[in-house]
Scaffold this motif. Structure first.
Motif, mmCIF file in Angstrom:
data_model
loop_
_atom_site.group_PDB
_atom_site.id
_atom_site.type_symbol
_atom_site.label_atom_id
_atom_site.label_comp_id
_atom_site.label_asym_id
_atom_site.label_seq_id
_atom_site.Cartn_x
_atom_site.Cartn_y
_atom_site.Cartn_z
ATOM 1 N N GLY A 1 2.731 -57.103 90.171
ATOM 2 C CA GLY A 1 2.945 -55.737 89.682
ATOM 3 C C GLY A 1 1.736 -54.876 89.966
ATOM 4 N N ASP B 1 7.145 -55.782 84.840
ATOM 5 C CA ASP B 1 7.971 -55.335 83.726
ATOM 6 C C ASP B 1 7.901 -56.388 82.620
ATOM 7 O OD1 ASP B 1 8.629 -53.081 85.064
ATOM 8 O OD2 ASP B 1 10.693 -53.650 85.519
ATOM 9 N N TYR C 1 -4.471 -49.627 92.172
ATOM 10 C CA TYR C 1 -5.675 -49.343 91.380
ATOM 11 C C TYR C 1 -6.307 -50.648 90.867
ATOM 12 C CZ TYR C 1 -8.847 -47.523 87.852
ATOM 13 O OH TYR C 1 -9.973 -47.259 87.105
ATOM 14 N N SER C 2 -5.501 -51.492 90.210
ATOM 15 C CA SER C 2 -6.065 -52.763 89.723
ATOM 16 C C SER C 2 -6.499 -53.627 90.909
ATOM 17 C CB SER C 2 -5.057 -53.512 88.837
ATOM 18 O OG SER C 2 -3.782 -53.572 89.437
ATOM 19 N N LEU D 1 5.171 -47.333 97.046
ATOM 20 C CA LEU D 1 3.913 -47.667 96.339
ATOM 21 C C LEU D 1 3.046 -48.576 97.197
ATOM 22 C CD1 LEU D 1 5.241 -48.226 92.699
ATOM 23 C CD2 LEU D 1 3.798 -46.339 93.497
ATOM 24 N N SER E 1 8.162 -57.021 97.278
ATOM 25 C CA SER E 1 9.013 -58.115 96.808
ATOM 26 C C SER E 1 8.998 -58.149 95.281
ATOM 27 C CB SER E 1 8.398 -59.424 97.346
ATOM 28 O OG SER E 1 8.900 -60.559 96.700
ATOM 29 N N GLU E 2 9.935 -58.873 94.723
ATOM 30 C CA GLU E 2 9.851 -59.202 93.298
ATOM 31 C C GLU E 2 8.630 -60.133 93.153
ATOM 32 O OE1 GLU E 2 9.771 -60.369 89.594
ATOM 33 O OE2 GLU E 2 10.244 -61.991 90.973
ATOM 34 N N ALA E 3 7.792 -59.849 92.164
ATOM 35 C CA ALA E 3 6.466 -60.459 92.135
ATOM 36 C C ALA E 3 6.469 -61.965 91.814
ATOM 37 C CB ALA E 3 5.584 -59.718 91.130
ATOM 38 N N ILE F 1 -4.121 -49.638 84.861
ATOM 39 C CA ILE F 1 -4.870 -50.289 83.780
ATOM 40 C C ILE F 1 -6.047 -49.449 83.282
ATOM 41 C CG2 ILE F 1 -4.229 -52.680 84.222
ATOM 42 C CD1 ILE F 1 -6.870 -52.994 85.754
ATOM 43 N N TRP G 1 7.536 -54.124 94.206
ATOM 44 C CA TRP G 1 8.853 -54.153 94.846
ATOM 45 C C TRP G 1 9.241 -52.809 95.456
ATOM 46 C CZ3 TRP G 1 11.536 -56.173 89.783
ATOM 47 C CH2 TRP G 1 11.361 -55.243 88.755
ATOM 48 N N ASP H 1 1.102 -57.837 85.595
ATOM 49 C CA ASP H 1 1.369 -56.493 85.040
ATOM 50 C C ASP H 1 2.782 -56.039 85.431
ATOM 51 O OD1 ASP H 1 0.825 -54.161 83.699
ATOM 52 O OD2 ASP H 1 -0.503 -53.318 85.222
ATOM 53 N N PRO I 1 1.364 -45.698 84.963
ATOM 54 C CA PRO I 1 0.613 -46.625 84.090
ATOM 55 C C PRO I 1 -0.339 -47.571 84.825
ATOM 56 C CG PRO I 1 2.857 -47.423 84.387
ATOM 57 C CD PRO I 1 2.756 -46.143 85.181
HETATM 58 C C1 LIG Z 1 2.406 -51.016 85.096
HETATM 59 S S1 LIG Z 1 2.401 -50.702 86.819
HETATM 60 C C2 LIG Z 1 0.781 -51.308 87.076
HETATM 61 C C3 LIG Z 1 0.084 -51.008 88.335
HETATM 62 C C4 LIG Z 1 -1.219 -51.740 88.603
HETATM 63 N N1 LIG Z 1 -1.297 -53.061 88.008
HETATM 64 C C5 LIG Z 1 -2.424 -50.932 88.171
HETATM 65 O O1 LIG Z 1 -2.882 -51.103 87.032
HETATM 66 O O2 LIG Z 1 -2.912 -50.161 88.982
HETATM 67 C C6 LIG Z 1 3.452 -52.027 87.397
HETATM 68 C C7 LIG Z 1 3.985 -51.837 88.806
HETATM 69 O O3 LIG Z 1 4.656 -53.026 89.207
HETATM 70 C C8 LIG Z 1 6.020 -52.788 89.550
HETATM 71 N N2 LIG Z 1 6.790 -53.935 89.055
HETATM 72 C C9 LIG Z 1 7.205 -54.171 87.783
HETATM 73 N N3 LIG Z 1 7.835 -55.354 87.693
HETATM 74 C C10 LIG Z 1 7.818 -55.895 88.944
HETATM 75 C C11 LIG Z 1 8.297 -57.102 89.476
HETATM 76 N N4 LIG Z 1 8.924 -58.023 88.705
HETATM 77 N N5 LIG Z 1 8.112 -57.339 90.784
HETATM 78 C C12 LIG Z 1 7.470 -56.437 91.571
HETATM 79 N N6 LIG Z 1 6.980 -55.259 91.123
HETATM 80 C C13 LIG Z 1 7.147 -54.984 89.810
HETATM 81 C C14 LIG Z 1 6.380 -51.470 88.879
HETATM 82 O O4 LIG Z 1 7.391 -50.824 89.590
HETATM 83 C C15 LIG Z 1 5.019 -50.724 88.930
HETATM 84 O O5 LIG Z 1 4.832 -50.100 90.166
#
Ligand SMILES: C[S@@+](CC[C@H](N)C(=O)[O-])C[C@H]1O[C@@H](n2cnc3c(N)ncnc32)[C@H](O)[C@@H]1O
Length: 211
Positions: free
Chosen positions: A62, A136, A67-68, A93, A115-117, A38, A89, A134, A36
């Motif tokens: 996230g 969870d 890409y974003s 990736l 890390s956790e974002a 953007i 995290w 972006d 997923p």
């Molecule tokens: C929806 S994808 C979006 C990717 C990016 N924003 C893009 O559009 O190219 C979200 C990514 O963030 C990671 N993620 C989700 N919640 C997170 C968090 N609380 N901390 C760190 N990474 C997280 C997911 O595993 C996923 O790889």
């Protein structure tokens, strides 16, 4: 007339100028693996907003495989340089992102966090000109006070998936993610500290200006 949303998405993506081959590769990967990102129209809007406010310090929550991040990095480069924080995290990736963003010529602009974002944002010195969210969806409501603290006055927050395929207005959907998106929407649209609009590109971006 009823709008065909798949046709609208394709039409909007078709208005985005041609992208570098590496960015197109990232789009193809998302398509093949159902990842997923953007997508072009939202990415281009992010780039445009970052150019409009001359952002030089951007924090992304996230970031996936970057890409974003690539869209924000293009803006920061054209704005005269600065930093884009890439946070995910998942080590795999983060490694993928390093490869793509180096190929695009943005290595010098990116700071990587595995890390956790929201925690990474808490631990990083602000203020930022623009924060993109972006993560969870269940994490959205708790992220707002941290974002509000770290964004400068006059800064912009962008948050993805605020339409959530239409589930936000389907009252029979009480899943945790949908409820969290509704909660966040309520928080930001009623807060005296923000001017916020939901832009219905792809899955919906809320663009919010911090007063
Ligand atoms: C929806 S994808 C979006 C990717 C990016 N924003 C893009 O559009 O190219 C979200 C990514 O963030 C990671 N993620 C989700 N919640 C997170 C968090 N609380 N901390 C760190 N990474 C997280 C997911 O595993 C996923 O790889």
């Amino acid at each position: 007339m009823t709008i065909n949303y798949a046709a609208l998405r394709d039409y909007l993506d078709g208005l985005v100028p041609e992208r570098p081959a590496e960015l197109q590769k990232m789009e193809a990967y998302a398509q093949e693996h159902g990842f997923p990102i953007i997508g072009p129209a939202s990415g281009y809007l992010c780039y445009q907003l970052a150019r409009m406010i001359e952002a030089q310090r951007i924090f992304e929550l996230g970031s996936g495989y970057g890409y974003s991040t690539a869209w924000f990095a293009q803006a920061v480069q054209e704005n005269g340089g600065g930093v884009v924080h890439h946070v995910v995290w998942d080590e795999g990736l983060s490694q993928m992102a390093r490869g793509h963003l180096a190929a695009l010529g943005y290595s010098d602009l990116i700071q990587y966090h595995v890390s956790e974002a929201v925690q990474a944002l808490r631990e990083t010195e602000g203020p930022f000109d623009l924060i993109f969210n972006d993560i969870d969806k269940t994490g959205y409501p708790a992220s707002l006070p941290v974002i509000e603290e770290k964004l400068r006055s006059g800064g912009v927050m962008i948050i993805d998936n605020m339409i959530w395929s239409g589930q936000v207005w389907d009252e029979t959907d009480q899943s945790e993610a949908t409820v969290a998106i509704r909660t966040f929407t309520q928080q930001i649209t009623t807060s005296p500290h923000w001017i916020a609009s939901l832009i219905p590109i792809r899955d919906g971006l809320i663009v919010a200006y911090k007063k």
